[in-house]
Design an enzyme around this catalytic site. Structure first.
Site, PDB file in Angstrom:
ATOM      1  N   ASN A 164       0.740  -1.157  -0.064  1.00 22.74           N
ATOM      2  CA  ASN A 164       0.015  -0.114  -0.178  1.00 22.74           C
ATOM      3  C   ASN A 164       0.794   1.250   0.108  1.00 22.74           C
ATOM      4  O   ASN A 164       0.604   2.197  -0.704  1.00 22.74           O
ATOM      5  CB  ASN A 164      -1.031  -0.011   1.121  1.00 22.74           C
ATOM      6  CG  ASN A 164      -1.900  -1.128   1.121  1.00 22.74           C
ATOM      7  OD1 ASN A 164      -1.916  -1.779   0.148  1.00 22.74           O
ATOM      8  ND2 ASN A 164      -2.751  -1.218   2.163  1.00 22.74           N
ATOM      9  N   THR A 206     -13.516  38.591 -32.471  1.00 22.23           N
ATOM     10  CA  THR A 206     -14.602  38.204 -31.395  1.00 22.23           C
ATOM     11  C   THR A 206     -15.685  37.470 -31.983  1.00 22.23           C
ATOM     12  O   THR A 206     -16.149  38.055 -33.168  1.00 22.23           O
ATOM     13  CB  THR A 206     -14.813  39.273 -30.368  1.00 22.23           C
ATOM     14  OG1 THR A 206     -15.539  40.296 -31.205  1.00 22.23           O
ATOM     15  CG2 THR A 206     -13.655  40.182 -29.938  1.00 22.23           C
ATOM     16  N   HIS A 207     -16.171  36.607 -31.360  1.00 19.34           N
ATOM     17  CA  HIS A 207     -17.295  35.857 -31.936  1.00 19.34           C
ATOM     18  C   HIS A 207     -16.962  35.475 -33.385  1.00 19.34           C
ATOM     19  O   HIS A 207     -18.037  35.047 -34.202  1.00 19.34           O
ATOM     20  CB  HIS A 207     -18.551  36.680 -32.193  1.00 19.34           C
ATOM     21  CG  HIS A 207     -18.816  37.502 -30.865  1.00 19.34           C
ATOM     22  ND1 HIS A 207     -19.728  37.032 -29.671  1.00 19.34           N
ATOM     23  CD2 HIS A 207     -18.512  38.669 -30.448  1.00 19.34           C
ATOM     24  CE1 HIS A 207     -19.905  38.123 -28.925  1.00 19.34           C
ATOM     25  NE2 HIS A 207     -19.084  39.044 -29.224  1.00 19.34           N
ATOM     26  N   SER A 219      -5.843  13.242 -48.837  1.00 24.70           N
ATOM     27  CA  SER A 219      -7.261  12.358 -48.791  1.00 24.70           C
ATOM     28  C   SER A 219      -6.982  11.259 -49.796  1.00 24.70           C
ATOM     29  O   SER A 219      -6.150  11.412 -50.689  1.00 24.70           O
ATOM     30  CB  SER A 219      -8.080  13.253 -49.095  1.00 24.70           C
ATOM     31  OG  SER A 219      -9.317  12.258 -49.787  1.00 24.70           O
ATOM     32  N   LYS A 264      -6.610  17.681 -51.430  1.00 30.67           N
ATOM     33  CA  LYS A 264      -6.670  17.933 -49.907  1.00 30.67           C
ATOM     34  C   LYS A 264      -5.242  17.958 -49.074  1.00 30.67           C
ATOM     35  O   LYS A 264      -4.613  17.109 -49.575  1.00 30.67           O
ATOM     36  CB  LYS A 264      -7.643  16.828 -49.229  1.00 30.67           C
ATOM     37  CG  LYS A 264      -8.911  17.082 -49.753  1.00 30.67           C
ATOM     38  CD  LYS A 264      -9.787  17.773 -48.850  1.00 30.67           C
ATOM     39  CE  LYS A 264     -10.138  17.274 -47.388  1.00 30.67           C
ATOM     40  NZ  LYS A 264     -11.373  17.271 -46.768  1.00 30.67           N
ATOM     41  N   ASN A 280      -4.832  17.783 -45.082  1.00 27.54           N
ATOM     42  CA  ASN A 280      -5.532  17.925 -43.905  1.00 27.54           C
ATOM     43  C   ASN A 280      -4.651  18.135 -42.754  1.00 27.54           C
ATOM     44  O   ASN A 280      -3.728  17.505 -42.485  1.00 27.54           O
ATOM     45  CB  ASN A 280      -6.252  16.643 -43.662  1.00 27.54           C
ATOM     46  CG  ASN A 280      -7.372  16.179 -44.741  1.00 27.54           C
ATOM     47  OD1 ASN A 280      -8.097  17.353 -45.541  1.00 27.54           O
ATOM     48  ND2 ASN A 280      -7.499  15.102 -45.107  1.00 27.54           N
ATOM     49  N   GLU A 326      -5.947  18.127 -35.478  1.00 29.41           N
ATOM     50  CA  GLU A 326      -7.535  17.742 -35.199  1.00 29.41           C
ATOM     51  C   GLU A 326      -7.251  16.664 -34.128  1.00 29.41           C
ATOM     52  O   GLU A 326      -8.152  16.584 -33.181  1.00 29.41           O
ATOM     53  CB  GLU A 326      -7.725  17.252 -36.271  1.00 29.41           C
ATOM     54  CG  GLU A 326      -8.434  18.297 -37.538  1.00 29.41           C
ATOM     55  CD  GLU A 326      -8.749  17.661 -38.751  1.00 29.41           C
ATOM     56  OE1 GLU A 326      -9.964  17.193 -39.158  1.00 29.41           O
ATOM     57  OE2 GLU A 326      -7.926  17.276 -39.586  1.00 29.41           O
TER      58      GLU A 326
END
Ligand code: ARG
Length: 457
Positions: free
Chosen positions: A110, A155-156, A277, A283, A285, A290
């Site tokens: 332990n 922003t946003h 791809s 592509k 990627n 990700e």
């Protein structure tokens, strides 16, 4: 298989129960820590006259040999053992006979497992801190290059005000600096020795826990043996720190995914850190970014799992606690891999300042600067804000931009506006005027880079 506890229990355990109970597949990676702990324990036992110096020598030589053999590959860890502690002890006894059986005096698995985990995570934390520093260095190098590349700040996710690429990157450097601070702080609480707590209540032997901790290079000992064997706060804290670190990498990843898209094209990722791809030839990627974003979820999961495992446990050790290691090891492995790949991805990406600038030019991100210009001409800010808004609206309706709107049009909104408005709405003026501490101006970003470089020295 014959069991260490066969004095009390008679019959063999069921094979299914044995497999279920075993943790060696996970904890065998702590073999170095387990052996280091055992060597220190033998030293303490001899120092306190609980074993003789001859016995100490035989035990330590045996343990060192086991370590060397595991490292050279000549000794395979026996996955039929319940855990790494049992394996090392069994192997030792096998090699040196009955003296090996003395090692477990004044000790329990332990406190042993709590010690091993602390030693292991202490090293992992140091490793993770170093890798985080490497990433910060890569970020500051890119920030230095991009310290005057104008891009839209958002922003946003709407174009808001101009910032520099360097300024944007340095925001992440400061997050990572705080992550290192947190990890260092957590390391202080990890660097406490539970060994000598024994099963839960301490021991009848006259041991010296301070000597043992010192031998292991640990800065202190836990004050309460029940707490010593039950505490996993240090692992939870590390998991939390790693979760925050991953959250930062994940936000950064999201921006990298956006920036490398054809819609933005602010950066070009290196072929070495992208994939193609199987069907769409055009592509490229951003898989690395990700994956980092995706792996953030599993690190959060590791944190939640351990919090949940511990929440209902009475003192002291419960077998539930064996579940502590898999998640925290997974989190450490994940974070280290993410930091390495991120560092490579940042080092090899190419900023595309022309595209950044183009994006900055068409989004009226200088509208606040136009309002500030009117304030400097004597208008109150709210009135200036309204006029600036009307001008922007006019421009949108007439396919104009603030940089080239004719003066006579400007003056229909406010006669205070003069030729100097063109300097005021010029993007480089907008940038250089943001001299406030921490702002986006080039000298301000340069100061930020310096601060970060100082901190990680
Ligand atoms: N394999 C166990 C763990 O990882 C070691 C401690 C076992 N202690 C016990 N009393 N069964 O937690």
């Amino acid at each position: 298989m014959a069991k260490m506890w066969e004095g009390r229990l008679g019959g063999d355990t069921d094979k299914i129960a044995d497999d279920f109970n075993s943790s060696i597949a996970t904890d065998s990676r702590m073999f170095k820590e387990d052996i280091a702990g055992s060597i220190a324990h033998a030293q303490m036992l001899a120092f306190c006259n609980i074993i003789t110096m001859d016995e100490e020598k035989v035990i330590i030589d045996g343990l060192r040999q086991i370590l060397a053999d595991i490292q050279s590959g000549s000794l395979k860890i026996d996955m039929a053992c319940e855990d790494i502690h049992m394996f090392v002890e069994q192997e030792l006894t096998c090699r040196i006979g009955d003296t090996g059986k003395k090692l477990h005096t004044a000790r329990s698995r332990n406190d042993q497992v709590a010690l091993d985990l602390r030693l292991y995570l202490k090293n992992e934390t140091a490793d993770i801190i170093q890798k985080t520093k490497n990433l910060i260095l890569a970020i500051t190098e890119k920030a230095e290059i991009g310290k005057d590349y104008i891009m839209p700040g958002y922003t946003h996710l709407q174009r808001a005000q101009p910032v520099t690429f360097g300024h944007q990157l340095m925001a992440y450097a400061f997050m990572l600096i705080r992550d290192i601070d947190r990890l260092n702080d957590c390391a202080k609480r990890t660097d406490i020795s539970p060994i000598g707590s024994c099963a839960l209540a301490g021991t009848t032997f006259n041991t010296d826990r301070f000597f043992e901790a010192q031998t292991l290079g640990i800065s202190g000992v836990c004050e309460n043996s029940l707490d010593g064997v039950s505490d996993r706060d240090f692992a939870i804290e590390l998991l939390f720190d790693l979760s925050v670190l991953m959250m930062h990498l994940s936000r950064f990843s999201e921006e990298i995914v956006l920036w490398s898209s054809f819609e933005f094209r602010f950066i070009e990722l290196s072929d070495a850190f992208t994939t193609g791809s199987s069907i769409m030839p055009q592509k490229k990627n951003p898989d690395m970014a990700e994956l980092v974003r995706g792996k953030t979820g599993r690190v959060y999961g590791d944190l939640m799992a351990l919090l949940t495992t511990l929440k209902g446990l009475p003192l002291a050790y419960n077998k539930d606690m064996q579940e502590d290691k898999e998640g925290v090891f997974d989190a450490c492995d994940t974070v280290k891999a993410c930091l390495d790949v991120f560092c490579g991805m940042i080092n090899t990406l190419t900023p595309l300042p022309e595209n950044m600038k183009k994006a900055a030019q068409n989004g009226f991100i200088n509208a606040t600067d136009l309002a500030d210009y009117l304030v400097n001409k004597g208008l109150p800010f709210r009135s200036a804000y309204k006029i600036s808004g009307q001008i922007v609206s006019f421009c949108i309706q007439n396919a104009q931009i603030l940089e080239t709107l004719p003066l006579k049009d400007y003056q229909t909104f406010c006669e205070l506006i003069d030729k100097d408005v063109y300097t005021a709405v010029d993007l480089s003026t907008c940038l250089n005027n943001r001299k406030s501490y921490g702002g986006t101006s080039v000298p301000s970003v340069q100061r930020q880079i310096k601060i970060v470089q100082e901190k990680i020295k």
